[in-house]
Motif scaffolding. Structure first.
Motif, short mmCIF file in Angstrom:
data_model
loop_
_atom_site.label_atom_id
_atom_site.label_comp_id
_atom_site.label_asym_id
_atom_site.label_seq_id
_atom_site.Cartn_x
_atom_site.Cartn_y
_atom_site.Cartn_z
N ALA A 264 1.07 -1.42 0.04
CA ALA A 264 -0.21 0.00 -0.02
C ALA A 264 0.84 1.20 -0.19
CB ALA A 264 -0.76 0.17 1.19
N ALA A 265 2.07 1.24 0.70
CA ALA A 265 3.15 2.41 0.69
C ALA A 265 3.66 2.69 -0.39
CB ALA A 265 4.04 1.97 1.62
N ASP A 266 3.81 1.62 -1.46
CA ASP A 266 4.39 1.82 -2.85
C ASP A 266 3.26 2.63 -3.71
OD1 ASP A 266 6.65 0.29 -2.44
OD2 ASP A 266 5.59 -1.41 -3.03
N ILE A 267 2.02 2.03 -3.39
CA ILE A 267 0.96 2.83 -4.25
C ILE A 267 0.84 4.31 -3.85
CG2 ILE A 267 -1.56 2.85 -4.68
CD1 ILE A 267 -1.54 -0.38 -4.24
N ARG A 268 1.07 4.58 -2.44
CA ARG A 268 0.97 6.14 -2.05
C ARG A 268 1.98 6.70 -2.78
NH1 ARG A 268 -1.53 4.98 2.94
NH2 ARG A 268 0.58 4.43 3.46
N ALA A 269 3.20 6.07 -2.74
CA ALA A 269 4.43 6.81 -3.13
C ALA A 269 4.55 7.06 -4.50
CB ALA A 269 5.45 6.09 -2.59
N GLU A 270 3.70 6.42 -5.43
CA GLU A 270 3.74 6.35 -6.75
C GLU A 270 3.26 7.93 -7.35
OE1 GLU A 270 5.19 4.73 -9.51
OE2 GLU A 270 4.53 6.48 -10.54
N ASP A 271 4.13 8.76 -8.14
CA ASP A 271 3.72 10.11 -8.45
C ASP A 271 3.04 9.90 -9.57
OD1 ASP A 271 4.97 11.29 -6.50
OD2 ASP A 271 7.04 11.38 -7.47
N ASN A 272 3.22 9.06 -10.47
CA ASN A 272 2.45 9.00 -11.90
C ASN A 272 1.23 8.50 -11.71
OD1 ASN A 272 1.55 8.07 -14.34
ND2 ASN A 272 3.48 8.20 -15.16
N ALA A 273 0.02 9.25 -11.80
CA ALA A 273 -1.16 9.00 -11.53
C ALA A 273 -1.72 7.83 -12.41
CB ALA A 273 -2.15 10.18 -11.82
N GLU A 274 -1.37 7.65 -13.79
CA GLU A 274 -1.93 6.29 -14.45
C GLU A 274 -1.40 5.07 -13.88
OE1 GLU A 274 -1.11 7.74 -18.47
OE2 GLU A 274 -3.00 7.86 -18.90
N LEU A 275 -0.08 5.45 -13.63
CA LEU A 275 0.64 3.91 -13.18
C LEU A 275 0.03 3.53 -11.70
CD1 LEU A 275 4.31 4.36 -14.02
CD2 LEU A 275 2.53 3.17 -15.22
N ARG A 276 -0.26 4.63 -11.02
CA ARG A 276 -0.84 4.50 -9.53
C ARG A 276 -2.10 3.78 -9.79
NH1 ARG A 276 -0.42 9.44 -6.79
NH2 ARG A 276 -2.43 9.86 -8.02
N ARG A 277 -3.02 4.14 -10.94
CA ARG A 277 -4.27 3.40 -11.31
C ARG A 277 -3.86 1.87 -11.40
NH1 ARG A 277 -5.90 7.89 -14.92
NH2 ARG A 277 -6.45 9.42 -13.46
N VAL A 278 -2.98 1.71 -12.18
CA VAL A 278 -2.86 0.30 -12.51
C VAL A 278 -2.58 -0.52 -11.16
CG1 VAL A 278 -1.23 -1.27 -14.03
CG2 VAL A 278 -1.96 0.83 -14.74
N MET A 279 -1.55 0.20 -10.51
CA MET A 279 -1.04 -0.41 -8.99
C MET A 279 -2.41 -0.70 -8.29
SD MET A 279 2.00 2.12 -8.37
CE MET A 279 3.31 1.35 -7.37
N LEU A 280 -3.26 0.04 -8.11
CA LEU A 280 -4.66 0.18 -7.51
C LEU A 280 -5.44 -1.14 -8.03
CD1 LEU A 280 -5.73 3.56 -6.39
CD2 LEU A 280 -5.29 1.58 -4.96
#
Lengths: 367, 108
Positions: A264-280
């Motif tokens: 969950a911390a990796d997801i919060r730390a990701e700056d790129n919104a699109e990559l964060r969506r993929v992670m989520l």
């Protein structure tokens, strides 16, 4: 008559049927009044095919531009395939463009605009977005092989490769149109290109030679047809040319490998919104909600509405819905569906997933 | 209005069914002679009806399909309880999910 499944043709994978493809190429040349190509060069991917097209059609400066853009190894490999080939001029116009345009124009004239639109929607139109999207991504991927260098030389190489991809006859990716021509009983006039489409990928016809590409070895798509895979390339060819994508969105190749060990911390730390969506999505909204201690925003008889606020991005708003039919063990499966960020109530969210308003959504029976 | 998992079935008056829908060729039945409303790509499970009638597919996955059941029918699915549908015309809507910049149907 057996009707061809042109969708299946467009997305076929596995080794090309070489004899069949070559016979199709010869038929296309013959129909154009040309002598068939003396040499057939098989390229392992459209990327290799595009490089071959630059080597055959370009000059020394063009080839040097590819090398300068860091493509020296790929150029050397393809150069060995076309080493002693004297291709002559491109005959794409005679072999593909003119006969194709003649069939299209005749069919359009015969049907009239209204009926043409109807048939187009039923055939080409129904498969166009998915196939054309794929072609566009392949062209981008080929251009980026050079463009990734980010220099002027890279830009020159990218222009050359992109140009070469635009000169290709699309083989299996011509399927949406071939479907329409078959529907109109006019496929016979394009028997050559249709046969290549059934058997192989892109091709480049020249006076004395033809470059024909293999089909993908891997192709993975989600339900709406977009490139999608979470544990490897979504599209790959036998020589390693590959595209990575999550629900159609291009992602860097290395990114896939990080998904398996996400926190969950990796997801919060990701700056790129699109990559964060993929992670989520990969991690699971429910798991993430649980781990960050998210609170429900609204609850009614249709389900629960959740919201996660994200820095520099629109919030993720989801409805949690419970299946009305129990599992064999008596429990009820819950699942999360993302809904538009302005959604205020669970009912509004569930209604939206069916294209209805909050007031319209009143099922009398649910299972 | 009936819901079975990710499929919503709305009764519609016959005169609200577009003429173009009725004139289009109905979707073929599957190998077991069922009208398949939706097939779960991951599981192979299907929302299906065995009854006289016809399904007319929308032009894209996001467009609703139309279903005509002249004498009613029973909607079944491997993971959901069956639903009995009275005779008539229906709109069949697949559940969708919000994706920033796009919308995609849900696969169950």
């Amino acid at each position: 008559m057996m009707v061809e499944d042109w969708r299946a043709v467009a997305f076929a994978t596995g080794a090309a049927e070489r004899e069949r493809a070559e016979a199709g190429v010869r038929a296309a040349y013959e129909a154009a009044g040309l002598r068939g190509p003396q040499r057939v060069v098989w390229a392992p991917s459209p990327a290799a095919g595009a490089i071959a097209a630059v080597l055959l059609g370009g000059d020394g400066q063009d080839v040097q531009a590819l090398r300068d853009a860091g493509l020296g190894d790929a150029v050397a490999e393809v150069a060995s395939l076309v080493a002693d080939v004297d291709a002559g001029r491109s005959v794409r116009d005679e072999v593909r463009t003119r006969p194709w345009e003649a069939v299209r124009a005749a069919a359009h004239a015969e049907l009239g605009p209204q009926e043409w639109a109807r048939v187009w929607a039923r055939t080409t139109g129904s498969s166009w977005d998915a196939v054309n999207g794929l072609v566009t991504r392949i062209r981008q991927g080929i251009g980026e092989m050079a463009g990734a260098q980010g220099e002027e030389r890279g830009a020159q190489a990218e222009r050359l490769l992109r140009g070469a991809t635009l000169d290709a006859v699309l083989g299996q990716h011509d399927a949406p149109w071939l479907w329409l021509f078959e529907e109109l009983g006019r496929l016979g006039e394009l028997a050559g290109p249709a046969e290549v489409a059934r058997a192989a990928g892109w091709w480049w016809p020249y006076e004395n030679a033809v470059i024909i590409c293999e089909r993908p070895s891997e192709l993975h798509r989600d339900e709406p047809g977009r490139l999608h895979r979470g544990d490897g390339p979504a599209l790959a060819f036998p020589d390693g040319f590959a595209l990575h994508a999550w629900r159609g969105m291009p992602i860097p190749p290395g990114f896939i490998d990080t998904l398996g060990t996400l926190t969950a911390a990796d997801i919060r730390a990701e700056d790129n919104a699109e990559l964060r969506r993929v992670m989520l999505e990969y991690y699971g909204y429910d798991r993430y909600l649980n781990e960050i201690g998210a609170k429900p925003v609204h609850r009614d008889e249709t389900g629960v509405l959740w919201r996660i606020d994200l820095p520099d991005d629109e919030p993720v708003v989801m409805v949690e819905v419970v299946n009305s039919t129990p599992e064999p063990d008596g429990t009820y499966r819950t699942y999360h569906l993302r809904v538009p960020p302005h959604t205020r109530t669970a009912r509004e969210g569930v209604a939206w997933t069916f294209g209805l308003t909050e007031d319209e959504y009143r099922p009398q029976k649910e299972t | 209005m009936y819901r079975q998992g990710d499929v919503l079935i709305l009764p519609v008056p016959e005169d609200e069914v577009p003429a173009a829908v009725k004139e289009s060729p109905p979707a073929p039945r599957d190998g077991r002679s069922r009208i398949v409303l939706a097939l779960g790509e991951a599981t192979g499970h299907a929302h299906a009806i065995v009854a006289p009638g016809e399904l007319f597919r929308g032009r894209s996955p996001m467009e609703p399909d139309h279903l005509h059941l002249p004498s009613g029918g029973r909607l079944v699915h491997e993971e959901h309880a069956p639903i009995t549908l009275p005779s008539g015309w229906y709109r069949v809507i697949r559940q969708r999910e919000y994706v920033p910049g796009a919308v995609r149907p849900v696969a169950d």
